[in-house]
Design an enzyme around this catalytic site. Structure first.
Site, PDB file in Angstrom:
ATOM      1  N   GLU A   1      18.687  -3.694   7.181  1.00  0.00           N
ATOM      2  CA  GLU A   1      19.928  -4.392   6.800  1.00  0.00           C
ATOM      3  C   GLU A   1      21.163  -3.647   7.300  1.00  0.00           C
ATOM      4  O   GLU A   1      22.223  -4.237   7.489  1.00  0.00           O
ATOM      5  CB  GLU A   1      19.949  -4.631   5.288  1.00  0.00           C
ATOM      6  N   CYS A  19       6.163  -7.417   5.245  1.00  0.00           N
ATOM      7  CA  CYS A  19       7.474  -7.554   4.601  1.00  0.00           C
ATOM      8  C   CYS A  19       8.365  -8.250   5.612  1.00  0.00           C
ATOM      9  O   CYS A  19       8.271  -7.984   6.819  1.00  0.00           O
ATOM     10  CB  CYS A  19       8.024  -6.170   4.260  1.00  0.00           C
ATOM     11  N   HIS A  35      11.274  -7.958   6.625  1.00  0.00           N
ATOM     12  CA  HIS A  35      12.159  -7.183   7.503  1.00  0.00           C
ATOM     13  C   HIS A  35      11.423  -6.446   8.626  1.00  0.00           C
ATOM     14  O   HIS A  35      12.024  -6.076   9.625  1.00  0.00           O
ATOM     15  CB  HIS A  35      12.917  -6.137   6.687  1.00  0.00           C
ATOM     16  N   CYS A  66       9.077 -14.751   1.525  1.00  0.00           N
ATOM     17  CA  CYS A  66       9.088 -13.386   1.002  1.00  0.00           C
ATOM     18  C   CYS A  66       7.655 -12.940   0.670  1.00  0.00           C
ATOM     19  O   CYS A  66       6.948 -13.628  -0.063  1.00  0.00           O
ATOM     20  CB  CYS A  66       9.951 -13.379  -0.258  1.00  0.00           C
ATOM     21  N   ASP A  80      13.552 -16.843   0.386  1.00  0.00           N
ATOM     22  CA  ASP A  80      13.315 -15.399   0.421  1.00  0.00           C
ATOM     23  C   ASP A  80      14.292 -14.739  -0.545  1.00  0.00           C
ATOM     24  O   ASP A  80      15.221 -15.376  -1.041  1.00  0.00           O
ATOM     25  CB  ASP A  80      13.544 -14.864   1.852  1.00  0.00           C
ATOM     26  N   SER A  81      14.091 -13.437  -0.755  1.00  0.00           N
ATOM     27  CA  SER A  81      15.018 -12.689  -1.608  1.00  0.00           C
ATOM     28  C   SER A  81      16.375 -12.500  -0.936  1.00  0.00           C
ATOM     29  O   SER A  81      17.332 -12.118  -1.598  1.00  0.00           O
ATOM     30  CB  SER A  81      14.403 -11.328  -1.918  1.00  0.00           C
TER      31      SER A  81
HETATM   32  N1  DGL Z   1      11.689 -10.141   1.307  1.00  0.00           N
HETATM   33  C1  DGL Z   1      11.018  -8.997   0.748  1.00  0.00           C
HETATM   34  C2  DGL Z   1       9.536  -9.024   1.145  1.00  0.00           C
HETATM   35  O1  DGL Z   1       9.147  -9.592   2.138  1.00  0.00           O
HETATM   36  C3  DGL Z   1      11.672  -7.698   1.176  1.00  0.00           C
HETATM   37  C4  DGL Z   1      13.024  -7.454   0.563  1.00  0.00           C
HETATM   38  C5  DGL Z   1      12.985  -7.339  -0.941  1.00  0.00           C
HETATM   39  O2  DGL Z   1      12.449  -6.350  -1.481  1.00  0.00           O
HETATM   40  O3  DGL Z   1      13.465  -8.265  -1.580  1.00  0.00           O
HETATM   41  O4  DGL Z   1       8.735  -8.488   0.433  1.00  0.00           O
END
Ligand code: DGL
Length: 273
Positions: free
Chosen positions: A155, A187, A189, A76, A13-14
């Site tokens: 976050e 997403c 989060h 992600c 993931d990011s």
């Molecule tokens: N992990 C990203 C997503 O699910 C969200 C956070 C980001 O923008 O990197 O799209």
């Protein structure tokens, strides 16, 4: 191809958000090992270009392959939207993203054929959820809404804060006006905001968590390919965590959402891959 059923699953993931996906894999596939990578040096992905996300994803996959993973989960949503089709061309191990499983379940869930999708600007702009949904049922109306403020709010740990409720109200208004009966939390989060979303939307709207559906798809895929791990020793801690920056911050977040004591996260130089 890695024939080793005992090899770990690579999840990336990011940043920290993909832990919601890792958490579902841990819950639903308890006999699997996981190597998790969070690209904390280059987060957020949601506001970056397709080219950048493809490049980042390739580097991470390269790293995970050196860790001898048997399969990869793109946790992600933005990377699933922008990079999955591109990166799977040159891979000899299975790779799945979170978008397709989420879209599939949303189609099953809707009764009035009106589905809302919330995600980053990248995910919503790519239209990928709508594309997958329309592949299954072209008659469904899909209403997408980018909710960029949700990621920093999560976050910050403001999961039920009045500020978060107000932001959510504004984002969700349009979806409510469009009478969606199903909402995809598109997403990483957003499942952490489930109670705020539930409160605002009421019981009549089905909330779809692609993380859970992805874990189910992964389980099925591993079984079909005879790649499922028959079991791990009870004393083993089967999860390893890597990031590209701020390892301690990651460890703290991991400990706040995982039911395990994550004692260490290792920082690596992802640009070397
Ligand atoms: N992990 C990203 C997503 O699910 C969200 C956070 C980001 O923008 O990197 O799209």
């Amino acid at each position: 191809m890695s024939e080793n059923r005992e090899a770990p699953i690579g999840v990336f993931d990011s940043g920290v958000g993909g832990l919601t996906v890792a958490r579902e894999i841990m819950r639903n596939l308890p006999s699997e090992r996981i190597v998790y990578f969070g690209d904390t040096a280059r987060v957020p992905y949601g506001s970056k270009s397709r080219e950048s996300i493809i490049r980042f994803s390739r580097q991470i996959i390269h790293f995970l392959q050196e860790e001898h993973v048997k399969a990869i989960v793109v946790a992600c949503n933005t990377a699933s939207a922008y990079a999955l089709d591109e990166v799977q061309k040159d891979l000899d191990i299975p790779i799945i993203g979170v978008v397709k499983p989420g879209a599939k379940v949303a189609v099953k869930a809707t009764r009035n054929k009106r589905i809302g999708v919330i995600g980053t600007k990248g995910t919503i702009g790519s239209n990928i959820y709508a594309d997958y949904i329309h592949e299954i049922d072209p008659e469904i109306t899909v209403v997408g809404k980018a909710c960029p403020l949700f990621v920093p709010l999560v976050e910050e740990g403001w999961l039920k804060d009045p500020v978060t409720v107000e932001v959510a109200e504004r984002y969700l208004q349009e979806l409510q006006e469009q009478d969606v009966d199903t909402l995809v939390m598109g997403c990483t989060h957003y499942p952490l905001l489930r109670s705020v979303l539930r409160e605002l939307l009421g019981e009549k709207v089905t909330l779809v968590n692609p993380a859970y559906e992805t874990a189910q798809s992964l389980k099925q895929l591993l079984k079909e390919m005879n790649l499922d791990n028959p079991g791990i020793k009870e004393e083993e801690f089967p999860y390893r965590f890597y990031v590209s920056d701020l390892a301690d911050q990651f460890t703290a977040f991991a400990n706040s959402i995982l039911p395990y004591d994550v004692s260490m996260t290792k920082k690596i130089d992802i640009e070397k891959y």
